[in-house]
Design a protein around this motif. Structure first.
Motif, short mmCIF file in Angstrom:
data_model
loop_
_atom_site.label_atom_id
_atom_site.label_comp_id
_atom_site.label_asym_id
_atom_site.label_seq_id
_atom_site.Cartn_x
_atom_site.Cartn_y
_atom_site.Cartn_z
N GLN A 96 0.60 -1.05 0.06
CA GLN A 96 0.07 -0.01 -0.01
C GLN A 96 0.93 1.19 0.08
OE1 GLN A 96 -3.46 0.68 2.08
NE2 GLN A 96 -3.99 -1.66 2.27
N THR A 97 2.21 1.27 -0.10
CA THR A 97 3.00 2.33 0.39
C THR A 97 3.95 2.55 -0.75
OG1 THR A 97 4.18 1.01 1.59
CG2 THR A 97 2.89 2.28 2.88
N VAL A 98 3.31 2.42 -2.10
CA VAL A 98 4.31 2.50 -3.41
C VAL A 98 4.39 4.33 -3.45
CG1 VAL A 98 4.53 2.24 -5.81
CG2 VAL A 98 3.92 0.44 -4.28
N SER A 99 5.43 4.88 -3.58
CA SER A 99 5.79 6.26 -4.13
C SER A 99 6.79 6.60 -4.98
CB SER A 99 6.04 6.93 -2.87
OG SER A 99 6.96 6.66 -1.81
N SER A 100 7.01 5.63 -5.82
CA SER A 100 8.03 6.09 -6.74
C SER A 100 7.91 4.98 -8.00
CB SER A 100 9.39 6.02 -6.21
OG SER A 100 9.93 4.52 -6.08
N ASN A 154 -1.02 -4.67 -10.42
CA ASN A 154 -2.37 -4.01 -10.58
C ASN A 154 -2.26 -2.97 -9.64
OD1 ASN A 154 -3.55 -5.71 -12.42
ND2 ASN A 154 -4.28 -7.08 -10.57
N ILE A 155 -2.46 -1.73 -10.07
CA ILE A 155 -2.55 -0.27 -9.24
C ILE A 155 -4.10 -0.14 -8.92
CG2 ILE A 155 -2.32 1.96 -9.07
CD1 ILE A 155 0.08 1.80 -10.90
N ARG A 156 -4.26 -0.67 -7.81
CA ARG A 156 -5.74 -0.78 -7.24
C ARG A 156 -6.28 0.55 -6.90
NH1 ARG A 156 -7.27 -6.00 -5.98
NH2 ARG A 156 -9.19 -5.23 -5.51
N GLY A 157 -5.39 1.46 -6.51
CA GLY A 157 -5.93 2.83 -6.16
C GLY A 157 -4.76 3.68 -5.31
N ILE A 158 -5.63 4.39 -4.13
CA ILE A 158 -4.54 5.34 -3.38
C ILE A 158 -4.73 5.17 -2.06
CG2 ILE A 158 -4.34 7.20 -5.31
CD1 ILE A 158 -6.39 8.64 -3.90
N MET A 159 -3.58 5.34 -1.30
CA MET A 159 -3.56 5.37 0.17
C MET A 159 -3.20 6.31 0.70
SD MET A 159 -1.23 4.87 2.76
CE MET A 159 -0.29 3.58 3.62
N ALA A 160 -3.52 7.14 1.93
CA ALA A 160 -2.99 8.25 2.45
C ALA A 160 -3.11 8.23 3.98
CB ALA A 160 -3.96 9.60 1.82
N TYR A 189 -9.20 4.55 -15.14
CA TYR A 189 -8.27 3.27 -15.18
C TYR A 189 -9.18 2.07 -14.68
CZ TYR A 189 -4.26 6.23 -15.42
OH TYR A 189 -3.20 7.13 -16.03
N ASN A 190 -9.19 0.93 -15.41
CA ASN A 190 -10.17 0.00 -15.00
C ASN A 190 -9.86 -0.86 -13.65
OD1 ASN A 190 -11.70 0.46 -17.31
ND2 ASN A 190 -10.63 -0.93 -18.32
N SER A 191 -8.38 -0.72 -13.52
CA SER A 191 -7.97 -1.31 -12.34
C SER A 191 -8.19 -0.88 -10.98
CB SER A 191 -6.34 -1.88 -12.53
OG SER A 191 -5.63 -0.30 -12.32
N VAL A 192 -8.42 0.50 -11.03
CA VAL A 192 -8.49 1.31 -9.76
C VAL A 192 -9.92 1.08 -9.08
CG1 VAL A 192 -8.80 3.49 -8.59
CG2 VAL A 192 -7.04 3.09 -10.56
N ASP A 193 -10.18 0.52 -7.69
CA ASP A 193 -11.39 0.27 -7.09
C ASP A 193 -11.12 0.57 -5.49
OD1 ASP A 193 -9.80 -1.80 -6.35
OD2 ASP A 193 -11.16 -3.50 -7.20
N THR A 194 -9.82 1.12 -5.21
CA THR A 194 -9.49 1.13 -3.74
C THR A 194 -9.13 2.67 -3.39
OG1 THR A 194 -8.95 -1.17 -3.72
CG2 THR A 194 -8.35 0.13 -1.77
N LEU A 195 -9.93 2.98 -2.30
CA LEU A 195 -9.59 4.21 -1.48
C LEU A 195 -9.09 3.89 -0.11
CD1 LEU A 195 -8.77 7.33 -1.25
CD2 LEU A 195 -11.16 7.78 -0.89
#
Length: 226
Positions: A96-100, A154-160, A189-195
């Motif tokens: 969940q912590t990818v940033s580069s 799969n890039i599922r979304g963003i985390m903050a 993006y079809n893969s994105v489903d997560t906040l």
């Protein structure tokens, strides 16, 4: 079973059910088990929770091995070190912590080697705090473009992790920005489903702003000894 612990989990589940019915979406609770031993986790598994978050590879390795007979989902939520990505990919289901770009490409490379699809979230430093990891939200689109070239990620979304000060003051601007960005990503993006947004101190605010994944530790286990 510690009844107080069970009551805390029930209260969280009740809140999640309420928001899930309002928003008509599934909301996942990640139990953050940093510094908890296996015997503290097992009763939670027996109550039906199956998604757990860990910050440190070495600590997580032991727990994942000891609990391998359960059908659990493990989320890496700590700071990524390049020399540990290969093993993180091997034992975790989500990062969940990818940033580069560098880390995204490394995750895809090591995932391809073991023919494993890895779920990731891009971490956003929404309040631009020096003490937190993550990219600026203005940098997100450039990183998302990479998703089309990744075969095993799969890039599922963003985390903050919004500022605790803002959460205490119920300042919700950051949550609104993240919610809107998530909506835009879902359209593109079809893969994105997560906040992935909301922790023990702010999960209700996060759920009000369309979070569908919350990460809870302190509210369940109490404050950790430093």
């Amino acid at each position: 079973m510690n009844l107080d612990l069970e009551d805390r989990l029930r209260c969280i589940s009740d809140d999640v059910k309420l928001f899930s019915e309002k928003s008509d979406q599934n909301i996942k609770v990640i139990i953050v088990t940093k510094s908890q031993d296996v015997e503290s986790i097992r009763p939670i598994v027996n109550l039906g929770f199956n998604s757990f978050g860990e910050n440190y590879l070495q600590e997580a390795r032991v727990k994942i091995e000891q609990l391998k007979n359960y059908n659990l989902e493990w989320h890496f939520i700590g700071k990524i070190q390049s020399n540990k990505i290969k093993e993180i990919v091997k034992i975790f289901d989500w990062i969940q912590t990818v940033s580069s770009k560098k880390h995204l490409l490394a995750i895809d490379k090591f995932s391809s080697e073991i023919q494993k699809k890895m779920n990731v979230c891009i971490q956003i430093n929404i309040d631009e705090e020096n003490t937190k990891s993550g990219i600026l939200i203005s940098e997100l689109d450039n990183l998302m473009v990479l998703s089309k070239s990744l075969s095993y990620t799969n890039i599922r979304g963003i985390m903050a992790v919004p500022s605790k000060v803002n959460a205490l003051k119920e300042e919700k601007k950051s949550y609104r920005i993240l919610s809107e960005k998530f909506r835009q990503l879902c359209e593109s993006y079809n893969s994105v489903d997560t906040l992935s947004l909301g922790m023990s101190n702010d999960y209700k605010i996060a759920l009000e702003h369309n979070s569908n994944m919350i990460r809870i530790g302190t509210l369940i286990f109490g404050k950790r000894n430093k």
